[in-house]
Design an enzyme around this catalytic site. Structure first.
Site, PDB file in Angstrom:
ATOM      1  N   TRP A  94      53.306  33.978 -90.263  1.00  0.00           N
ATOM      2  CA  TRP A  94      53.843  32.940 -91.152  1.00  0.00           C
ATOM      3  C   TRP A  94      52.881  31.785 -91.301  1.00  0.00           C
ATOM      4  O   TRP A  94      52.730  31.221 -92.390  1.00  0.00           O
ATOM      5  CB  TRP A  94      55.223  32.491 -90.653  1.00  0.00           C
ATOM      6  CG  TRP A  94      56.156  33.648 -90.597  1.00  0.00           C
ATOM      7  CD1 TRP A  94      56.608  34.287 -89.482  1.00  0.00           C
ATOM      8  CD2 TRP A  94      56.686  34.379 -91.718  1.00  0.00           C
ATOM      9  NE1 TRP A  94      57.391  35.356 -89.836  1.00  0.00           N
ATOM     10  CE2 TRP A  94      57.463  35.436 -91.199  1.00  0.00           C
ATOM     11  CE3 TRP A  94      56.579  34.245 -93.094  1.00  0.00           C
ATOM     12  CZ2 TRP A  94      58.124  36.351 -92.018  1.00  0.00           C
ATOM     13  CZ3 TRP A  94      57.240  35.149 -93.919  1.00  0.00           C
ATOM     14  CH2 TRP A  94      57.997  36.187 -93.382  1.00  0.00           C
TER      15      TRP A  94
ATOM     16  N   ASP B  22      56.890  24.146 -89.680  1.00  0.00           N
ATOM     17  CA  ASP B  22      57.827  25.216 -90.030  1.00  0.00           C
ATOM     18  C   ASP B  22      58.636  25.527 -88.776  1.00  0.00           C
ATOM     19  O   ASP B  22      58.121  26.108 -87.827  1.00  0.00           O
ATOM     20  CB  ASP B  22      57.038  26.444 -90.494  1.00  0.00           C
ATOM     21  CG  ASP B  22      57.931  27.644 -90.772  1.00  0.00           C
ATOM     22  OD1 ASP B  22      59.164  27.537 -90.634  1.00  0.00           O
ATOM     23  OD2 ASP B  22      57.383  28.702 -91.137  1.00  0.00           O
TER      24      ASP B  22
ATOM     25  N   LYS C  13      67.909  32.049 -89.461  1.00  0.00           N
ATOM     26  CA  LYS C  13      67.664  32.453 -88.095  1.00  0.00           C
ATOM     27  C   LYS C  13      68.556  31.686 -87.117  1.00  0.00           C
ATOM     28  O   LYS C  13      69.293  32.277 -86.356  1.00  0.00           O
ATOM     29  CB  LYS C  13      66.187  32.296 -87.753  1.00  0.00           C
ATOM     30  CG  LYS C  13      65.329  33.302 -88.552  1.00  0.00           C
ATOM     31  CD  LYS C  13      63.853  33.063 -88.411  1.00  0.00           C
ATOM     32  CE  LYS C  13      63.038  33.910 -89.374  1.00  0.00           C
ATOM     33  NZ  LYS C  13      63.085  35.341 -89.104  1.00  0.00           N
TER      34      LYS C  13
END
Lengths: 356, 356
Positions: free
Chosen positions: A101, A168, A192
């Protein structure tokens, strides 16, 4: 059979959240209407949105110098929106490359500004968090990925830098206390640790906006969504509601500090089993192990299908590791109880007794 | 009390869709898990996504030269994504300015290309659809808004042009048959006629893509989402599921042709009452009246609160007109039955008897 949901994301939700979401999908608050068929400007959803924001502010102690936004497009959209809004063409921003990511975030930022990848753990399949790195003096901000779902690593100690950070936090937001004031921007896909897929939480310091010379489409400016209270266009009503419920649940269960204790206890128990069970090996460096996602391998891959079958027998789902790591990944987000982790540990123990 | 939901959007959903959504929110297909906590790459959601696409292809007879995508960000994101992906800096694209949303689309397109507003009905508060306009020969495409929710107008006859069309169909998609082959791109926020807020349907001709020289963030390229089957990043799982259910319902109820008949019957009945009831006046030009959203005023504004109260007494909700038009707006999307329209008509009749 009771399921033990170790999925990496979309992931486990608290039972009470699911029950309330189920009711709201048919008849919200005894109105005779589903929440999904109500105006996003009506009093019912306005209350939901306000409460969701308030919950975020309470949980992370976010003051009014920050805006709290509920957007769409996932963290993947924040990869470019962050650079687009915060970094001018001639600025320099730094990235810590800690996995898939982070790499994607780096790629998108390069379209807008100068990107300095200050350190990377790609040399060892992202199994650790790089710690010795320096930023050049002209760095506008440092971008971090707090938790790397795929590789099972997590930043345990925030870097001591004068430079603002952008982070993030998709896979560990609200799992532990953080020093919000060190961050210019925090973003997280909800699916999540904080709700279902379809909504992205953004916490942004208001004073850093509007300083970049660039034509930005209206929907892609943070300022647009600040000015319109996340309702410039129709927001994702139902995902925001389920997020609000999940934040309610975190608060009712003691807030972020309680989650931190609970998550640490679950992770310690599982890592203890991984380290002591002769059949398994953990993937991530011990000091960087994630409390959210534990990655581990069976030393003898021939046993994989037998172990998977035994997990399935007791109701464990979502334990398969990401293809870039292989083996197993146990995601233990806030909503997972200790008992599910104990079920997994017991399977590992029994499996070792049979196959040791 | 049974509710009659005339909301403009988010809007009415079929009862069976709400029931099934409610079940899936707690326990999807007897798996013991909510659909919201399942991996978007697992077989359950993969089947949902495939079925949703197949439903779109069936309903509009969309062949393989088009991609069908489920994105986020609403039609508001398509305002810039369409121009960003389809129009080069030196191209020219034409817009028909038929209301608030068309105007917003025009504003965003101007960031990327030359925009020619070929006609506008702003001169009469968007109460009609302009019909006499010419496109210059170098026009790449004509952008239309098929139905103007706020003003209650709808394009009844598509222009006879050689030029490809791009169309925002957010508020009347699947309400009637359309000649898909005339469009390079069709987009629609789901929350009016096809599902809940949080998902945007895009139907795009594949061969028109990749012809523009411009750096585009990965998430903002249609090609990215085509290559990854709408799962480049985590898609909005639950909104897509509810959209799939709504499309199922349309198919089970006779498809788009049956919806067209049903919608026309509802609209005709209501417009007939508006035209014959001495207390009310319709807002839109008769030939351009929308089958989806009927806008009308009480001739004597002093009666507004009495009329609203009488509507509320029989379970009518969402009838307040948009602030740019005032008065009332009855949104009668696919999921609304004739009986709800009859309830409204009866209230109007009774109101005229009392106050005529």
């Amino acid at each position: 059979m009771n399921k033990h949901n170790f999925s990496a994301g979309p992931a486990i939700l608290p039972d009470d959240v699911k029950r309330r979401a189920s009711i709201a999908a048919y008849d919200y608050d005894s109105t005779g209407l589903s929440l999904m068929e109500m105006s996003h400007r009506g009093k019912e959803f306005t209350q939901v949105l306000e409460r969701a924001e308030l919950n975020v502010r309470n949980l992370f102690k976010v003051d009014d110098s920050y805006a709290v936004l509920f957007l769409t497009g996932g963290a993947s959209s924040q990869f470019y929106m962050s650079a687009m809004n915060l970094a001018g063409k001639n600025d320099k921003i730094a990235y810590l490359d800690t996995g898939t990511w982070a790499k994607k975030a780096i790629k998108e930022a390069k379209l807008f500004t100068n990107v300095d990848v200050v350190a990377s753990s790609a040399d060892n399949n992202y199994s650790y968090i790089p710690k010795d790195y320096k930023l050049s003096d002209d760095t506008k901000y440092l971008h971090l990925t707090s938790n790397n779902t795929i590789f099972g690593t997590q930043i345990k100690t925030w870097p001591s830098l004068d430079c603002p950070m952008v982070c993030d936090m998709s896979s560990d937001i609200f799992s532990r206390n953080i020093p919000v004031e060190k961050f210019d921007l925090i973003y997280a896909g909800a699916q999540k640790n904080v709700g279902p897929a379809g909504v992205t939480l953004v916490i942004v310091k208001k004073e850093i906006l509007g300083k970049v010379e660039r034509d930005i489409p209206t929907m892609l400016k943070y300022q647009t969504h600040i000015d319109k209270g996340s309702s410039f266009n129709t927001p994702p009503v139902f995902p925001i509601y389920v997020t609000m419920l999940t934040l309610d649940w975190i608060i009712q269960n003691g807030g972020v500090s309680a989650m931190e204790v609970r998550n640490s206890k679950k992770a310690n128990a599982l890592y203890n089993e991984i380290d002591n069970n002769p059949l398994f090996t953990g993937c991530a460096s011990i000091e960087d192990r994630s409390d959210m996602n534990a990655t581990f391998l069976l030393n003898n891959e021939d046993l994989n299908s037998a172990f998977s079958a035994q997990c399935e027998d007791v109701g464990i789902v979502g334990l398969t590791g990401h293809r870039s790591v292989g083996g197993y990944r146990a995601s233990m987000y806030n909503a997972m109880g200790q008992e599910s982790v104990e079920v997994l540990i017991n399977v590992m123990k029994e499996f070792a007794q049979k196959n040791g």
